[in-house]
Design a protein around this motif. Structure first.
Motif, mmCIF file in Angstrom:
data_model
loop_
_atom_site.group_PDB
_atom_site.id
_atom_site.type_symbol
_atom_site.label_atom_id
_atom_site.label_comp_id
_atom_site.label_asym_id
_atom_site.label_seq_id
_atom_site.Cartn_x
_atom_site.Cartn_y
_atom_site.Cartn_z
ATOM 1 N N TYR A 189 0.890 -1.163 0.000
ATOM 2 C CA TYR A 189 0.000 0.000 0.000
ATOM 3 C C TYR A 189 0.930 1.215 0.000
ATOM 4 C CZ TYR A 189 -3.317 -3.500 1.692
ATOM 5 O OH TYR A 189 -4.100 -4.618 1.821
ATOM 6 N N HIS A 247 4.215 1.117 1.983
ATOM 7 C CA HIS A 247 4.126 0.069 3.002
ATOM 8 C C HIS A 247 3.946 -1.299 2.366
ATOM 9 C CE1 HIS A 247 3.301 -1.850 6.783
ATOM 10 N NE2 HIS A 247 2.196 -2.360 6.272
ATOM 11 N N ALA A 286 2.839 -4.874 2.747
ATOM 12 C CA ALA A 286 2.001 -5.649 3.673
ATOM 13 C C ALA A 286 2.247 -7.148 3.547
ATOM 14 C CB ALA A 286 0.527 -5.338 3.426
ATOM 15 N N ALA A 300 -0.352 -12.069 14.034
ATOM 16 C CA ALA A 300 -0.754 -10.959 14.899
ATOM 17 C C ALA A 300 -1.531 -9.916 14.098
ATOM 18 C CB ALA A 300 0.503 -10.314 15.498
ATOM 19 N N ASN A 301 -2.103 -8.946 14.787
ATOM 20 C CA ASN A 301 -2.787 -7.844 14.112
ATOM 21 C C ASN A 301 -1.809 -7.147 13.180
ATOM 22 O OD1 ASN A 301 -4.449 -7.478 17.109
ATOM 23 N ND2 ASN A 301 -5.540 -7.755 15.209
ATOM 24 N N GLY A 302 -2.265 -6.879 11.973
ATOM 25 C CA GLY A 302 -1.422 -6.151 11.012
ATOM 26 C C GLY A 302 -0.414 -7.017 10.287
ATOM 27 N N ALA A 303 -0.459 -8.351 10.501
ATOM 28 C CA ALA A 303 0.535 -9.236 9.872
ATOM 29 C C ALA A 303 0.325 -9.365 8.366
ATOM 30 C CB ALA A 303 0.496 -10.621 10.521
ATOM 31 N N GLY A 304 -0.890 -9.055 7.903
ATOM 32 C CA GLY A 304 -1.153 -9.130 6.462
ATOM 33 C C GLY A 304 -2.178 -10.183 6.069
ATOM 34 N N LYS A 305 -2.861 -10.749 7.060
ATOM 35 C CA LYS A 305 -3.793 -11.859 6.795
ATOM 36 C C LYS A 305 -4.963 -11.414 5.915
ATOM 37 C CE LYS A 305 -4.574 -12.371 11.229
ATOM 38 N NZ LYS A 305 -3.897 -11.149 11.718
ATOM 39 N N SER A 306 -5.573 -10.281 6.286
ATOM 40 C CA SER A 306 -6.726 -9.812 5.495
ATOM 41 C C SER A 306 -6.286 -9.419 4.096
ATOM 42 C CB SER A 306 -7.389 -8.598 6.157
ATOM 43 O OG SER A 306 -7.815 -8.933 7.441
ATOM 44 N N SER A 307 -5.101 -8.823 3.996
ATOM 45 C CA SER A 307 -4.598 -8.430 2.667
ATOM 46 C C SER A 307 -4.494 -9.656 1.761
ATOM 47 C CB SER A 307 -3.230 -7.760 2.779
ATOM 48 O OG SER A 307 -3.336 -6.566 3.511
ATOM 49 N N LYS A 367 -6.908 -3.344 -2.252
ATOM 50 C CA LYS A 367 -6.638 -2.016 -2.847
ATOM 51 C C LYS A 367 -5.144 -1.815 -3.162
ATOM 52 C CE LYS A 367 -10.612 0.599 -1.835
ATOM 53 N NZ LYS A 367 -11.467 -0.450 -1.408
ATOM 54 N N GLU A 397 -14.189 -10.056 7.245
ATOM 55 C CA GLU A 397 -14.312 -9.709 8.654
ATOM 56 C C GLU A 397 -15.506 -8.753 8.766
ATOM 57 O OE1 GLU A 397 -10.580 -8.308 10.224
ATOM 58 O OE2 GLU A 397 -11.540 -7.659 12.069
ATOM 59 N N GLU A 423 -11.525 -14.149 10.170
ATOM 60 C CA GLU A 423 -11.875 -14.074 11.598
ATOM 61 C C GLU A 423 -13.363 -14.259 11.879
ATOM 62 O OE1 GLU A 423 -9.848 -11.308 14.005
ATOM 63 O OE2 GLU A 423 -8.121 -11.209 12.677
ATOM 64 N N GLN A 425 -7.942 -15.570 15.000
ATOM 65 C CA GLN A 425 -7.199 -15.218 16.217
ATOM 66 C C GLN A 425 -7.351 -16.351 17.229
ATOM 67 O OE1 GLN A 425 -5.623 -12.253 17.076
ATOM 68 N NE2 GLN A 425 -6.095 -11.052 15.263
HETATM 69 P P1 ATP Z 1 -5.826 -7.703 11.609
HETATM 70 O O1 ATP Z 1 -5.676 -9.014 12.293
HETATM 71 O O2 ATP Z 1 -5.613 -6.539 12.522
HETATM 72 O O3 ATP Z 1 -7.061 -7.589 10.777
HETATM 73 P P2 ATP Z 1 -4.206 -8.374 9.307
HETATM 74 O O4 ATP Z 1 -3.174 -9.408 9.614
HETATM 75 O O5 ATP Z 1 -5.434 -8.840 8.632
HETATM 76 O O6 ATP Z 1 -4.551 -7.558 10.606
HETATM 77 P P3 ATP Z 1 -3.983 -6.461 7.152
HETATM 78 O O7 ATP Z 1 -5.325 -5.889 7.399
HETATM 79 O O8 ATP Z 1 -3.774 -7.270 5.945
HETATM 80 O O9 ATP Z 1 -3.468 -7.272 8.413
HETATM 81 O O10 ATP Z 1 -2.948 -5.250 7.144
HETATM 82 C C1 ATP Z 1 -1.553 -5.438 6.903
HETATM 83 C C2 ATP Z 1 -0.889 -4.082 6.897
HETATM 84 O O11 ATP Z 1 -1.315 -3.345 5.745
HETATM 85 C C3 ATP Z 1 -1.223 -3.217 8.105
HETATM 86 O O12 ATP Z 1 -0.079 -2.489 8.470
HETATM 87 C C4 ATP Z 1 -2.315 -2.286 7.584
HETATM 88 O O13 ATP Z 1 -2.287 -1.049 8.263
HETATM 89 C C5 ATP Z 1 -1.922 -2.123 6.136
HETATM 90 N N1 ATP Z 1 -3.097 -1.893 5.279
HETATM 91 C C6 ATP Z 1 -4.141 -2.732 5.109
HETATM 92 N N2 ATP Z 1 -5.043 -2.213 4.245
HETATM 93 C C7 ATP Z 1 -4.547 -1.008 3.853
HETATM 94 C C8 ATP Z 1 -5.007 0.021 2.968
HETATM 95 N N3 ATP Z 1 -6.148 -0.102 2.280
HETATM 96 N N4 ATP Z 1 -4.237 1.120 2.844
HETATM 97 C C9 ATP Z 1 -3.061 1.240 3.508
HETATM 98 N N5 ATP Z 1 -2.562 0.304 4.345
HETATM 99 C C10 ATP Z 1 -3.294 -0.808 4.530
#
Ligand code: ATP
Length: 241
Positions: A11, A14, A16, A35-42, A52, A84, A161, A193
């Motif tokens: 992104y 950044h 991800a 963990a939170n922010g690890a990139g799972k949802s991406s 995106k 989610e 999740e 989680q």
């Molecule tokens: P969580 O468990 O908190 O949902 P996650 O493991 O699913 O976290 P992601 O949501 O994939 O993690 O996010 C991974 C990284 O990418 C994070 O640092 C997040 O801030 C960033 N990120 C995710 N979506 C976007 C976006 N649309 N624009 C900018 N940064 C993003």
């Protein structure tokens, strides 16, 4: 079979996800812990065609590339996604939500059979069919969300999740339902989680840290792995194992 090879997502500046590779076969549950922010949802969003970020790498279903295809084409190819927060249509009834899940050609072709499966799995939805979805409890809404995804007749079901916000009893019910979905032959890619309960029903698992896969093993081995126990299962689970 869903195969992801060297998938990276950024992104802006950044990063991800970096060079993530994994596979999910029909009839298996694969859990991704991180963990939170690890990139799972991406990762899930990239597969579903709704990420995106800037992507590189390969995402194939049965050898055919999904990269660059529209979200509805990806559903048509055989991948359904429960995001989610569930992503159901709150103003519509349970029945309308389920029927919208079957809008694709793929969903239409096996609609009656799929509906039978969904109602067998979630009998409560029969008595609630005319209820407006937003008035349902969290657990009931999760059933609608999973039911709606199954109406697309997917080969692979991805869930982000799904246990979030559910009581321990409803969590148990949810994970039991996912086991039944596997028995129907679907592959399940699950981001969770709730490591203990998800690994208990999964076949395999991956660990993701800072956008990279740092571990991969059978779910059974992961449950016993001290590093996994320390990071994801907590002291309580360690004592019980
Ligand atoms: P969580 O468990 O908190 O949902 P996650 O493991 O699913 O976290 P992601 O949501 O994939 O993690 O996010 C991974 C990284 O990418 C994070 O640092 C997040 O801030 C960033 N990120 C995710 N979506 C976007 C976006 N649309 N624009 C900018 N940064 C993003």
């Amino acid at each position: 079979m869903l195969t992801i090879s060297d998938l990276s997502v950024s992104y802006g500046l950044h990063r991800a996800l970096t060079d993530v590779s994994l596979a999910v076969s029909p009839g298996e549950i694969v859990v991704m812990l991180g963990a939170n922010g690890a990139g799972k949802s991406s990762l899930l969003r990239a597969v579903a065609g709704i990420c995106k970020g800037e992507k590189s790498g390969r995402i194939d279903l049965n050898g055919k590339s999904l990269v660059g295809r529209k979200p509805d084409e990806i559903v048509e190819a055989g991948i359904a996604f429960v995001p989610e927060g569930r992503g159901i249509f709150g103003a519509l009834t349970v029945w309308e939500n389920l029927m919208l899940g079957a809008y694709s050609k793929r969903g239409q072709s096996g609609r009656d059979k799929n509906l039978e499966w969904v109602l067998e799995l979630f009998p409560k939805l029969v008595e609630r069919k005319d209820q407006v979805a937003r008035t349902m409890s969290g657990g009931e809404q999760q059933m609608v969300a999973i039911g709606r995804a199954m109406m697309a007749n997917p080969e692979i079901l991805m869930l982000d999740e799904p246990s979030l916000g559910l009581s321990p009893l409803l969590c148990r019910e949810l994970f039991g339902n996912l086991s039944h979905i596997r028995e129907m032959g679907m592959g399940v890619l699950l981001v969770e989680q709730n490591a203990k309960q998800s690994l208990a029903i999964a076949d395999r698992g991956y660990l993701i840290e800072n956008g990279e896969i740092t571990g991969e093993n059978s779910a059974e081995a992961m449950l016993k792995d001290p590093a996994v126990q320390a990071a994801y299962l907590g002291a309580e689970a360690t004592k019980n194992n």
